[in-house]
Design a protein around this motif. Structure first.
Motif, PDB file in Angstrom:
ATOM      1  N   ALA A 292       6.663   5.066  11.555  1.00  0.00           N
ATOM      2  CA  ALA A 292       6.553   3.624  11.330  1.00  0.00           C
ATOM      3  C   ALA A 292       6.508   3.383   9.831  1.00  0.00           C
ATOM      4  O   ALA A 292       5.837   4.112   9.101  1.00  0.00           O
ATOM      5  CB  ALA A 292       5.296   3.078  11.992  1.00  0.00           C
ATOM      6  N   LEU A 293       7.231   2.393   9.376  1.00  0.00           N
ATOM      7  CA  LEU A 293       7.242   2.039   7.956  1.00  0.00           C
ATOM      8  C   LEU A 293       6.399   0.783   7.784  1.00  0.00           C
ATOM      9  O   LEU A 293       6.670  -0.237   8.392  1.00  0.00           O
ATOM     10  CB  LEU A 293       8.675   1.783   7.482  1.00  0.00           C
ATOM     11  N   HIS A 294       5.385   0.866   6.954  1.00  0.00           N
ATOM     12  CA  HIS A 294       4.476  -0.265   6.726  1.00  0.00           C
ATOM     13  C   HIS A 294       4.782  -0.886   5.370  1.00  0.00           C
ATOM     14  O   HIS A 294       4.047  -0.710   4.402  1.00  0.00           O
ATOM     15  CB  HIS A 294       3.023   0.197   6.820  1.00  0.00           C
ATOM     16  N   GLU A 295       5.886  -1.606   5.325  1.00  0.00           N
ATOM     17  CA  GLU A 295       6.345  -2.184   4.057  1.00  0.00           C
ATOM     18  C   GLU A 295       5.332  -3.178   3.488  1.00  0.00           C
ATOM     19  O   GLU A 295       5.262  -3.356   2.279  1.00  0.00           O
ATOM     20  CB  GLU A 295       7.716  -2.829   4.233  1.00  0.00           C
ATOM     21  N   ASP A 296       4.521  -3.808   4.337  1.00  0.00           N
ATOM     22  CA  ASP A 296       3.500  -4.736   3.851  1.00  0.00           C
ATOM     23  C   ASP A 296       2.477  -4.024   2.969  1.00  0.00           C
ATOM     24  O   ASP A 296       1.928  -4.610   2.045  1.00  0.00           O
ATOM     25  CB  ASP A 296       2.801  -5.422   5.025  1.00  0.00           C
ATOM     26  N   ALA A 297       2.252  -2.750   3.211  1.00  0.00           N
ATOM     27  CA  ALA A 297       1.282  -1.995   2.416  1.00  0.00           C
ATOM     28  C   ALA A 297       1.801  -1.713   1.005  1.00  0.00           C
ATOM     29  O   ALA A 297       1.014  -1.441   0.098  1.00  0.00           O
ATOM     30  CB  ALA A 297       0.947  -0.676   3.112  1.00  0.00           C
ATOM     31  N   LEU A 298       3.104  -1.815   0.810  1.00  0.00           N
ATOM     32  CA  LEU A 298       3.668  -1.563  -0.518  1.00  0.00           C
ATOM     33  C   LEU A 298       3.272  -2.632  -1.525  1.00  0.00           C
ATOM     34  O   LEU A 298       3.316  -2.402  -2.726  1.00  0.00           O
ATOM     35  CB  LEU A 298       5.196  -1.459  -0.442  1.00  0.00           C
ATOM     36  N   ASP A 299       2.871  -3.793  -1.057  1.00  0.00           N
ATOM     37  CA  ASP A 299       2.470  -4.875  -1.958  1.00  0.00           C
ATOM     38  C   ASP A 299       1.010  -4.791  -2.398  1.00  0.00           C
ATOM     39  O   ASP A 299       0.607  -5.484  -3.320  1.00  0.00           O
ATOM     40  CB  ASP A 299       2.724  -6.231  -1.306  1.00  0.00           C
ATOM     41  N   LEU A 300       0.223  -3.962  -1.754  1.00  0.00           N
ATOM     42  CA  LEU A 300      -1.201  -3.874  -2.106  1.00  0.00           C
ATOM     43  C   LEU A 300      -1.439  -3.534  -3.576  1.00  0.00           C
ATOM     44  O   LEU A 300      -2.258  -4.188  -4.225  1.00  0.00           O
ATOM     45  CB  LEU A 300      -1.906  -2.862  -1.198  1.00  0.00           C
TER      46      LEU A 300
ATOM     47  N   TYR B 190       8.388  12.266   3.678  1.00  0.00           N
ATOM     48  CA  TYR B 190       9.725  12.863   3.632  1.00  0.00           C
ATOM     49  C   TYR B 190      10.247  13.251   5.013  1.00  0.00           C
ATOM     50  O   TYR B 190      11.149  14.069   5.130  1.00  0.00           O
ATOM     51  CB  TYR B 190       9.711  14.071   2.698  1.00  0.00           C
ATOM     52  N   HIS B 191       9.706  12.644   6.055  1.00  0.00           N
ATOM     53  CA  HIS B 191      10.197  12.879   7.412  1.00  0.00           C
ATOM     54  C   HIS B 191      11.661  12.469   7.483  1.00  0.00           C
ATOM     55  O   HIS B 191      12.090  11.516   6.823  1.00  0.00           O
ATOM     56  CB  HIS B 191       9.370  12.059   8.401  1.00  0.00           C
ATOM     57  N   ARG B 192      12.440  13.146   8.266  1.00  0.00           N
ATOM     58  CA  ARG B 192      13.888  12.870   8.323  1.00  0.00           C
ATOM     59  C   ARG B 192      14.198  11.451   8.805  1.00  0.00           C
ATOM     60  O   ARG B 192      15.283  10.925   8.543  1.00  0.00           O
ATOM     61  CB  ARG B 192      14.594  13.899   9.188  1.00  0.00           C
ATOM     62  N   ASP B 193      13.277  10.801   9.497  1.00  0.00           N
ATOM     63  CA  ASP B 193      13.512   9.436   9.973  1.00  0.00           C
ATOM     64  C   ASP B 193      13.065   8.360   8.979  1.00  0.00           C
ATOM     65  O   ASP B 193      13.217   7.172   9.256  1.00  0.00           O
ATOM     66  CB  ASP B 193      12.807   9.209  11.308  1.00  0.00           C
TER      67      ASP B 193
END
Length: 66
Positions: free
Chosen positions: A13-21, A40-43
């Motif tokens: 799961a990608l938590h793009e909202d956490a990138l703004d913290l 670095y998981h392949r997905d």
């Protein structure tokens, strides 16, 4: 599980909202990227990995789990 970030168990799961913290911090802080994940998981798309590193303006060391 009880936390919204883990509603799909341990699927990727990608938590793009956490990138703004870090943008809300008033002072620089160390950033611990992974505890129960694999950046670095392949997905995990390269564009997301680049966003993670872009949030670390002056990386003196980015801690990731190997």
């Amino acid at each position: 599980m009880g936390h919204a970030h883990y509603r799909n168990g341990f699927d990727v799961a990608l938590h793009e909202d956490a990138l703004d913290l870090p943008l809300r911090w008033k002072r620089p802080q160390a950033i611990f990227v992974n505890s129960m994940s694999d950046l670095y998981h392949r997905d995990v798309p390269l564009r997301f990995i680049k966003k993670v590193f872009a949030r670390c303006r002056r990386p003196t060391g980015i801690v990731t789990r190997s």
